[in-house]
Design an enzyme around this catalytic site. Structure first.
Site, mmCIF file in Angstrom:
data_model
loop_
_atom_site.group_PDB
_atom_site.id
_atom_site.type_symbol
_atom_site.label_atom_id
_atom_site.label_comp_id
_atom_site.label_asym_id
_atom_site.label_seq_id
_atom_site.Cartn_x
_atom_site.Cartn_y
_atom_site.Cartn_z
ATOM 1 N N THR A 134 -5.280 -12.658 1.110
ATOM 2 C CA THR A 134 -3.874 -12.795 1.444
ATOM 3 C C THR A 134 -3.512 -14.250 1.715
ATOM 4 O OG1 THR A 134 -2.219 -12.247 3.146
ATOM 5 C CG2 THR A 134 -4.507 -12.268 3.836
ATOM 6 N N ASP A 135 -2.216 -14.566 1.620
ATOM 7 C CA ASP A 135 -1.760 -15.911 1.986
ATOM 8 C C ASP A 135 -1.822 -16.140 3.493
ATOM 9 O OD1 ASP A 135 0.319 -14.192 2.681
ATOM 10 O OD2 ASP A 135 1.875 -15.272 1.574
ATOM 11 N N GLU A 136 -1.919 -15.079 4.279
ATOM 12 C CA GLU A 136 -1.873 -15.223 5.730
ATOM 13 C C GLU A 136 -3.092 -15.931 6.308
ATOM 14 O OE1 GLU A 136 -0.311 -12.034 8.083
ATOM 15 O OE2 GLU A 136 0.508 -11.030 6.324
ATOM 16 N N TYR A 158 -5.365 -9.595 12.028
ATOM 17 C CA TYR A 158 -5.447 -9.221 10.614
ATOM 18 C C TYR A 158 -5.837 -10.417 9.762
ATOM 19 C CZ TYR A 158 -3.756 -8.805 5.836
ATOM 20 O OH TYR A 158 -3.659 -8.859 4.472
ATOM 21 N N LYS A 162 -9.357 -11.132 7.527
ATOM 22 C CA LYS A 162 -9.391 -11.419 6.095
ATOM 23 C C LYS A 162 -10.021 -12.788 5.829
ATOM 24 C CE LYS A 162 -8.033 -9.360 3.111
ATOM 25 N NZ LYS A 162 -8.747 -8.380 2.246
#
Length: 357
Positions: A134-136, A158, A162
């Protein structure tokens, strides 16, 4: 030749789109999914009985099961989409995110390494492990865009889980030579997304006459990527990516959350007029912001465009219209979820509830 690919989390939102894409391209898919709250066999109704789709109910943490599937089906690739994904849920219960996203990724990498080491030269060179991320993981950015070489600065449990999985995947390439690729996708939307996410939640609340809760002042910015485009980007990385590399998959559609909600309301005003002849905009309600809410995500996808020849195909206006139409046309799918899995109440408030007690 038809290739076999093990997809984990293939009954989830991005996973089911990926499974349909692969099967549609002539690949054989072994789909391993634990069917937790967001995994749904109904997401696979159009491929459920396809001869090139094999569904297996199980967890990536089950090392014996994964080893058996690898030995039995002899895949040429593993695509790890299995994950706990919702930031608000990670605030209430981070342990599940560590258990699936980090420990599960480790178990899968270990099984992949053991399997890969048994392959002959041709099969070994062809094998790939794709870690879908993810970009997060990059954290928040005020100006500019994130590129693949930028450091990870995750701000939620979260995102941290990741990031941990990505670091493990990269380490397995550097240490063991396992041919790993990582994709970092931006904020994904489209059909079959679990109803805790922004767009489906707003669509269902709007037509039910409920408030449309927007965090803070709605100024947080996201880059929106249609789910079929995300799937095609993952497959492009599998087919054309270089082991050891990461690829950003951005949608090129940056909007503040409040703008997206207002666009959605305008679209509903057009295709499902309010029974009281007023705008759905009147249901927008601003609520207390999420703890540690990242202000803006933005990805530079130039590397994927150049090296993978990938580019998102769906315009945001068309994608939003398609998404709204899908949820309006699939009320039974939505009803099953809201009655048994998620009642659309706000998540991510566990710290406040503890403080009140």
């Amino acid at each position: 030749m038809t290739r076999t690919i093990l997809v984990t989390g293939g009954a989830g939102f991005i996973g089911c789109s990926l499974v349909r894409h692969l099967v549609g391209c002539g690949d054989r898919v072994v789909n391993l999914d634990a069917l937790t709250y967001a995994g749904n066999r109904d997401n696979l109704v159009d491929v459920a009985y396809h001869p090139d789709h094999v569904f297996v109910h199980g967890s990536i943490n089950d090392a014996k099961l994964v080893a058996r599937l690898l030995e039995e089906h002899r895949p040429s690739a593993i695509i790890n989409v299995a994950a706990e994904t919702h930031v608000d849920r990670s605030i209430d219960g981070p342990a599940a995110f560590v258990g699936t996203n980090i420990v599960g990724a480790f178990q899968l990498l270990e099984a992949a390494r053991a399997y890969w080491e048994t392959l002959d030269g041709t099969e070994s060179n062809r094998f790939r492990f794709v870690q879908v991320s993810t970009d997060e993981v990059y954290g928040s950015i005020d100006k500019g865009v994130f590129r693949e070489h930028d450091p990870y600065r995750p701000n939620s449990p979260y995102a941290a889980s990741k990031a941990g999985a990505d670091h493990l995947a990269r380490a397995y390439f550097q240490t063991f030579g396992l041919p790993v690729l990582i994709t970092n996708g931006s904020n994904t939307y489209g059909p079959y997304q679990f109803t805790e996410k922004l767009l489906p939640l707003m669509i269902l609340n709007a037509v039910d006459g409920k408030p449309l809760p927007v965090y803070g002042d709605g100024g947080n910015v996201r880059d929106w990527l249609y789910v079929a485009d995300h799937s095609s980007g993952i497959v492009a990385a599998l087919d054309h990516g270089k082991p050891g590399e990461s690829y950003n998959l951005g949608g090129g559609n940056e909007f503040p959350n409040i703008d997206v909600v207002r666009r959605l309301c305008a679209l509903l005003d057009e295709i499902r007029p309010h029974p009281e002849a007023r705008s759905y905009n009147e249901q927008i309600t601003f609520v207390a912001d999420r703890p540690g809410h990242d202000f803006r995500y933005a990805l530079d996808s130039a590397k994927a465009e150049t090296q993978l020849t990938w580019r998102p195909a769906m315009d945001f206006e068309d994608g939003l219209r398609d998404t709204v139409g899908w949820y309006l046309d699939n009320q039974e799918w939505c009803r099953k979820i809201t009655e048994s899995r998620y009642d659309r109440k706000r998540l991510g408030l566990e710290n406040e509830r503890k403080a009140e007690r």
